[in-house]
Design an enzyme around this catalytic site. Structure first.
Site, PDB file in Angstrom:
ATOM      1  N   PRO A 128     -32.431 -49.537  13.241  1.00 15.26           N
ATOM      2  CA  PRO A 128     -33.236 -48.677  12.358  1.00 15.26           C
ATOM      3  C   PRO A 128     -32.474 -47.964  11.238  1.00 15.26           C
ATOM      4  O   PRO A 128     -32.312 -46.741  11.251  1.00 15.26           O
ATOM      5  CB  PRO A 128     -33.838 -47.671  13.340  1.00 15.26           C
ATOM      6  CG  PRO A 128     -32.794 -47.555  14.410  1.00 15.26           C
ATOM      7  CD  PRO A 128     -32.218 -48.937  14.549  1.00 15.26           C
ATOM      8  N   CYS A 129     -32.081 -48.698  10.212  1.00 13.39           N
ATOM      9  CA  CYS A 129     -31.413 -48.075   9.068  1.00 13.39           C
ATOM     10  C   CYS A 129     -32.366 -47.188   8.276  1.00 13.39           C
ATOM     11  O   CYS A 129     -31.916 -46.325   7.514  1.00 13.39           O
ATOM     12  CB  CYS A 129     -30.748 -49.122   8.183  1.00 13.39           C
ATOM     13  SG  CYS A 129     -31.827 -50.428   7.630  1.00 13.39           S
ATOM     14  N   HIS A 130     -33.668 -47.353   8.470  1.00 15.79           N
ATOM     15  CA  HIS A 130     -34.623 -46.493   7.762  1.00 15.79           C
ATOM     16  C   HIS A 130     -34.525 -45.037   8.216  1.00 15.79           C
ATOM     17  O   HIS A 130     -35.000 -44.154   7.532  1.00 15.79           O
ATOM     18  CB  HIS A 130     -36.062 -47.017   7.944  1.00 15.79           C
ATOM     19  CG  HIS A 130     -36.567 -46.945   9.346  1.00 15.79           C
ATOM     20  ND1 HIS A 130     -36.290 -47.915  10.287  1.00 15.79           N
ATOM     21  CD2 HIS A 130     -37.312 -46.009   9.978  1.00 15.79           C
ATOM     22  CE1 HIS A 130     -36.851 -47.582  11.440  1.00 15.79           C
ATOM     23  NE2 HIS A 130     -37.485 -46.424  11.277  1.00 15.79           N
TER      24      HIS A 130
END
Length: 168
Positions: A128-130
């Site tokens: 989850p880079c968001h």
């Protein structure tokens, strides 16, 4: 956390694409046999209506991550540094965010290096880079500073906040 990742050094098998619709976008899984070699978001266009069983599993996890177990096999790739950042991303709780500079401080790095590792994350829909944002504002997503992917980042974060997991 109900996400279980097995890392493989080699991916062989017939290549295929699986589409996982979510929040007016699609997570496209590139598969080599049973190994995911890429999981990147695509926006625009018509969404897939018929899902494979594996795509249904991924979609169920993304929609309800604390109630759904997901077992995936990912191709090990990227530098040692990138893998360190990606591991740190997995530790950010659902519904919460970390800043590029905060993550950089934790890892003894710089915010731009963190942003570069996020930008080069081949598994943006799974790792989850968001959940990494700028000190002031949302920051970029998938190499864009604004546009459709940043709008998707907003939707992903709002959806996760709506799950109410950060209040437990």
């Amino acid at each position: 956390m109900p996400l279980h990742i097995v890392w493989q050094n080699v991916a062989d098998g017939e290549e295929s694409l699986l589409a996982v619709p979510l929040l007016n976008a699609e997570l496209i899984l590139t598969m080599a046999g049973e190994i995911i070699t890429d999981a990147s978001w695509h926006v625009g266009g018509e969404l897939t209506k018929t899902l494979s069983p594996h795509a249904v599993s991924v979609q169920s996890y993304l929609l309800n991550p604390m109630q759904t177990e997901l077992h995936v096999t990912l191709l090990s790739q990227g530098s040692v540094y990138a893998n360190t950042v990606w591991s740190a991303l997995l530790a950010i709780p659902i519904g919460q965010v970390e800043t590029y500079s905060g993550l950089a401080e934790t890892l003894g790095s710089g915010p731009r290096a963190i942003a570069g590792a996020c930008r080069n994350n081949p598994y943006a829909g799974i790792i989850p880079c968001h959940r990494v944002v700028a000190k002031r504002g949302i920051g970029g997503f998938m190499g864009q500073a604004d546009g459709e992917f940043v709008a998707l980042k907003h939707r992903l974060l709002e959806y996760e906040r709506g799950l109410g997991l950060d209040r437990e």
